[in-house]
Scaffold this motif. Structure first.
Motif, PDB file in Angstrom:
ATOM      1  N   GLY A  70      -2.645 -44.346 -78.719  1.00 30.13           N
ATOM      2  CA  GLY A  70      -3.650 -43.447 -79.267  1.00 30.13           C
ATOM      3  C   GLY A  70      -3.071 -42.083 -79.564  1.00 30.13           C
ATOM      4  N   GLU A  71      -3.824 -41.296 -80.311  1.00 28.76           N
ATOM      5  CA  GLU A  71      -3.434 -39.929 -80.638  1.00 28.76           C
ATOM      6  C   GLU A  71      -4.551 -38.988 -80.203  1.00 28.76           C
ATOM      7  OE1 GLU A  71      -3.044 -37.675 -84.742  1.00 28.76           O
ATOM      8  OE2 GLU A  71      -1.385 -39.082 -84.422  1.00 28.76           O
ATOM      9  N   VAL A  72      -4.170 -37.931 -79.513  1.00 41.25           N
ATOM     10  CA  VAL A  72      -5.138 -36.953 -79.026  1.00 41.25           C
ATOM     11  C   VAL A  72      -5.731 -36.208 -80.209  1.00 41.25           C
ATOM     12  CG1 VAL A  72      -5.436 -34.860 -77.628  1.00 41.25           C
ATOM     13  CG2 VAL A  72      -3.937 -36.707 -76.828  1.00 41.25           C
ATOM     14  N   GLY A  73      -7.059 -36.149 -80.236  1.00 42.44           N
ATOM     15  CA  GLY A  73      -7.759 -35.399 -81.270  1.00 42.44           C
ATOM     16  C   GLY A  73      -8.073 -34.002 -80.767  1.00 42.44           C
ATOM     17  N   GLY A  74      -8.781 -33.248 -81.568  1.00 47.18           N
ATOM     18  CA  GLY A  74      -9.146 -31.890 -81.191  1.00 47.18           C
ATOM     19  C   GLY A  74     -10.141 -31.859 -80.042  1.00 47.18           C
ATOM     20  N   HIS A  75      -9.976 -30.922 -79.162  1.00 46.67           N
ATOM     21  CA  HIS A  75     -10.888 -30.736 -78.026  1.00 46.67           C
ATOM     22  C   HIS A  75     -11.461 -29.331 -78.108  1.00 46.67           C
ATOM     23  CE1 HIS A  75     -12.044 -30.159 -73.749  1.00 46.67           C
ATOM     24  NE2 HIS A  75     -12.331 -31.449 -73.829  1.00 46.67           N
ATOM     25  N   VAL A  76     -12.650 -29.148 -77.626  1.00 49.87           N
ATOM     26  CA  VAL A  76     -13.347 -27.871 -77.699  1.00 49.87           C
ATOM     27  C   VAL A  76     -12.507 -26.733 -77.109  1.00 49.87           C
ATOM     28  CG1 VAL A  76     -15.558 -26.739 -77.220  1.00 49.87           C
ATOM     29  CG2 VAL A  76     -15.428 -29.223 -77.271  1.00 49.87           C
ATOM     30  N   SER A  77     -11.796 -27.006 -76.031  1.00 49.82           N
ATOM     31  CA  SER A  77     -11.022 -25.962 -75.355  1.00 49.82           C
ATOM     32  C   SER A  77      -9.658 -25.724 -76.002  1.00 49.82           C
ATOM     33  CB  SER A  77     -10.824 -26.329 -73.886  1.00 49.82           C
ATOM     34  OG  SER A  77      -9.958 -27.443 -73.781  1.00 49.82           O
ATOM     35  N   GLY A  78      -9.302 -26.516 -77.008  1.00 49.95           N
ATOM     36  CA  GLY A  78      -7.996 -26.365 -77.652  1.00 49.95           C
ATOM     37  C   GLY A  78      -6.956 -27.337 -77.127  1.00 49.95           C
ATOM     38  N   SER A  79      -7.125 -27.810 -75.898  1.00 48.10           N
ATOM     39  CA  SER A  79      -6.238 -28.834 -75.351  1.00 48.10           C
ATOM     40  C   SER A  79      -7.076 -29.797 -74.519  1.00 48.10           C
ATOM     41  CB  SER A  79      -5.131 -28.209 -74.503  1.00 48.10           C
ATOM     42  OG  SER A  79      -5.677 -27.538 -73.394  1.00 48.10           O
ATOM     43  N   LEU A  80      -6.654 -31.048 -74.471  1.00 48.68           N
ATOM     44  CA  LEU A  80      -7.397 -32.083 -73.764  1.00 48.68           C
ATOM     45  C   LEU A  80      -6.952 -32.133 -72.305  1.00 48.68           C
ATOM     46  CD1 LEU A  80      -9.377 -34.475 -73.888  1.00 48.68           C
ATOM     47  CD2 LEU A  80      -7.428 -35.915 -74.524  1.00 48.68           C
ATOM     48  N   PRO A  81      -7.869 -31.917 -71.367  1.00 53.78           N
ATOM     49  CA  PRO A  81      -7.497 -31.979 -69.945  1.00 53.78           C
ATOM     50  C   PRO A  81      -7.148 -33.410 -69.525  1.00 53.78           C
ATOM     51  CG  PRO A  81      -9.657 -30.940 -70.235  1.00 53.78           C
ATOM     52  CD  PRO A  81      -9.259 -31.521 -71.548  1.00 53.78           C
ATOM     53  N   VAL A  82      -6.064 -33.550 -68.778  1.00 53.86           N
ATOM     54  CA  VAL A  82      -5.697 -34.821 -68.148  1.00 53.86           C
ATOM     55  C   VAL A  82      -6.112 -34.682 -66.690  1.00 53.86           C
ATOM     56  CG1 VAL A  82      -3.842 -36.426 -67.584  1.00 53.86           C
ATOM     57  CG2 VAL A  82      -3.737 -35.108 -69.710  1.00 53.86           C
ATOM     58  N   LEU A  83      -6.937 -35.614 -66.227  1.00 58.36           N
ATOM     59  CA  LEU A  83      -7.486 -35.540 -64.875  1.00 58.36           C
ATOM     60  C   LEU A  83      -6.884 -36.623 -63.977  1.00 58.36           C
ATOM     61  CD1 LEU A  83     -11.239 -34.960 -65.821  1.00 58.36           C
ATOM     62  CD2 LEU A  83      -9.441 -33.262 -65.459  1.00 58.36           C
ATOM     63  N   SER A  84      -7.016 -36.427 -62.664  1.00 59.54           N
ATOM     64  CA  SER A  84      -6.460 -37.366 -61.690  1.00 59.54           C
ATOM     65  C   SER A  84      -7.354 -38.588 -61.478  1.00 59.54           C
ATOM     66  CB  SER A  84      -6.237 -36.659 -60.351  1.00 59.54           C
ATOM     67  OG  SER A  84      -7.474 -36.222 -59.817  1.00 59.54           O
ATOM     68  N   ALA A  85      -8.570 -38.564 -61.999  1.00 60.99           N
ATOM     69  CA  ALA A  85      -9.514 -39.672 -61.861  1.00 60.99           C
ATOM     70  C   ALA A  85     -10.505 -39.618 -63.024  1.00 60.99           C
ATOM     71  CB  ALA A  85     -10.249 -39.560 -60.524  1.00 60.99           C
ATOM     72  N   PRO A  86     -11.198 -40.722 -63.279  1.00 61.70           N
ATOM     73  CA  PRO A  86     -12.104 -40.763 -64.430  1.00 61.70           C
ATOM     74  C   PRO A  86     -13.487 -40.180 -64.179  1.00 61.70           C
ATOM     75  CG  PRO A  86     -11.991 -42.915 -63.407  1.00 61.70           C
ATOM     76  CD  PRO A  86     -11.029 -42.039 -62.666  1.00 61.70           C
ATOM     77  N   PHE A  87     -13.527 -38.882 -63.848  1.00 60.67           N
ATOM     78  CA  PHE A  87     -14.805 -38.179 -63.754  1.00 60.67           C
ATOM     79  C   PHE A  87     -14.559 -36.687 -63.885  1.00 60.67           C
ATOM     80  CE2 PHE A  87     -13.398 -39.298 -59.482  1.00 60.67           C
ATOM     81  CZ  PHE A  87     -13.370 -38.082 -58.817  1.00 60.67           C
ATOM     82  N   ASP A  88     -15.556 -35.966 -64.373  1.00 56.21           N
ATOM     83  CA  ASP A  88     -15.425 -34.544 -64.703  1.00 56.21           C
ATOM     84  C   ASP A  88     -14.953 -33.662 -63.558  1.00 56.21           C
ATOM     85  OD1 ASP A  88     -16.195 -34.730 -67.410  1.00 56.21           O
ATOM     86  OD2 ASP A  88     -18.311 -34.797 -66.844  1.00 56.21           O
ATOM     87  N   ALA A  89     -15.332 -33.970 -62.340  1.00 53.08           N
ATOM     88  CA  ALA A  89     -14.990 -33.121 -61.195  1.00 53.08           C
ATOM     89  C   ALA A  89     -13.593 -33.391 -60.635  1.00 53.08           C
ATOM     90  CB  ALA A  89     -16.021 -33.299 -60.090  1.00 53.08           C
ATOM     91  N   ALA A  90     -12.858 -34.328 -61.215  1.00 50.93           N
ATOM     92  CA  ALA A  90     -11.511 -34.655 -60.725  1.00 50.93           C
ATOM     93  C   ALA A  90     -10.550 -33.502 -60.998  1.00 50.93           C
ATOM     94  CB  ALA A  90     -11.008 -35.929 -61.390  1.00 50.93           C
ATOM     95  N   GLU A  91      -9.469 -33.480 -60.249  1.00 50.36           N
ATOM     96  CA  GLU A  91      -8.458 -32.434 -60.393  1.00 50.36           C
ATOM     97  C   GLU A  91      -7.770 -32.513 -61.758  1.00 50.36           C
ATOM     98  OE1 GLU A  91      -4.196 -31.168 -58.347  1.00 50.36           O
ATOM     99  OE2 GLU A  91      -5.223 -32.966 -57.677  1.00 50.36           O
ATOM    100  N   ARG A  92      -7.619 -31.366 -62.411  1.00 42.45           N
ATOM    101  CA  ARG A  92      -6.900 -31.298 -63.681  1.00 42.45           C
ATOM    102  C   ARG A  92      -5.405 -31.286 -63.358  1.00 42.45           C
ATOM    103  NH1 ARG A  92      -7.969 -27.319 -68.709  1.00 42.45           N
ATOM    104  NH2 ARG A  92     -10.026 -28.079 -68.248  1.00 42.45           N
ATOM    105  N   ILE A  93      -4.662 -32.241 -63.935  1.00 42.14           N
ATOM    106  CA  ILE A  93      -3.239 -32.337 -63.635  1.00 42.14           C
ATOM    107  C   ILE A  93      -2.353 -31.949 -64.807  1.00 42.14           C
ATOM    108  CG2 ILE A  93      -3.473 -33.996 -61.761  1.00 42.14           C
ATOM    109  CD1 ILE A  93      -2.841 -36.235 -63.728  1.00 42.14           C
ATOM    110  N   ASP A  94      -2.930 -31.889 -66.008  1.00 38.64           N
ATOM    111  CA  ASP A  94      -2.142 -31.543 -67.189  1.00 38.64           C
ATOM    112  C   ASP A  94      -3.093 -31.272 -68.347  1.00 38.64           C
ATOM    113  OD1 ASP A  94       0.105 -31.096 -68.760  1.00 38.64           O
ATOM    114  OD2 ASP A  94       0.955 -33.092 -68.479  1.00 38.64           O
TER     115      ASP A  94
END
Length: 165
Positions: A70-94
């Motif tokens: 896949g290719e990352v598309g545009g995200h509202v914040s300018g970059s797409l957060p990579v999280l440690s688990a599949p839910f919004d409250a998970a730790e942002r790792i990249d």
């Protein structure tokens, strides 16, 4: 007396058989934070309390470990957060920038999250100009947690466009 005891036992068994959870899961390794590597040895994985490792090999031994690119598309914040688990409250790792190419290896049950593998340094996946072989473009013997040389994590599927798979 024996008939009453027998009838009560049958009623108990019937009630147990109709309970909520009869699903069998192969995620025992995941729930206990262990993974099985290709050599068959079991190793301890050190992760945060809410981390959920990205699984590879979900398509079986006849398919690539990660079946889509896949290719990352545009995200509202300018970059797409990579999280440690599949839910919004998970730790942002990249964070990933638009245009970054990723392997899509797994999905959350609700399809809202992709478990991805990516090479942050080259900005591309192996075989498409990338310098690192992430080890997911060929089959693996069994489902397992990703432990290769590249990074992995969870991103919102809404912001990834599948380009191959």
């Amino acid at each position: 007396m024996i008939r009453t005891l027998f009838a009560a036992s049958l009623l108990c068994l019937a009630t147990t058989a109709c309970s909520e959870s009869t699903e069998v899961s192969d995620d025992l390794a995941e729930s206990s934070s262990y993974l099985e590597n290709p050599t068959g040895r079991t190793e301890r994985v050190v992760t945060g309390p809410s981390a959920k490792p990205v699984r590879i090999g979900e398509g079986g031994p006849r398919f690539d470990a990660c079946q889509s690119v896949g290719e990352v598309g545009g995200h509202v914040s300018g970059s797409l957060p990579v999280l440690s688990a599949p839910f919004d409250a998970a730790e942002r790792i990249d964070n990933l920038l638009a245009g970054q190419t990723v392997y899509v290896c797994t999905r959350s049950h609700d399809q809202q999250w992709f478990g991805i593998v990516y090479d942050k340094q080259s900005g591309a996946v192996a075989g498409e100009g990338g310098s690192v072989d992430c080890g997911v473009s060929s089959p693996v013997r069994a489902k397992r947690n990703y432990d290769g040389p590249c990074k992995s994590g969870w991103v919102e599927s809404l912001f990834v466009v599948l380009v191959a798979g």
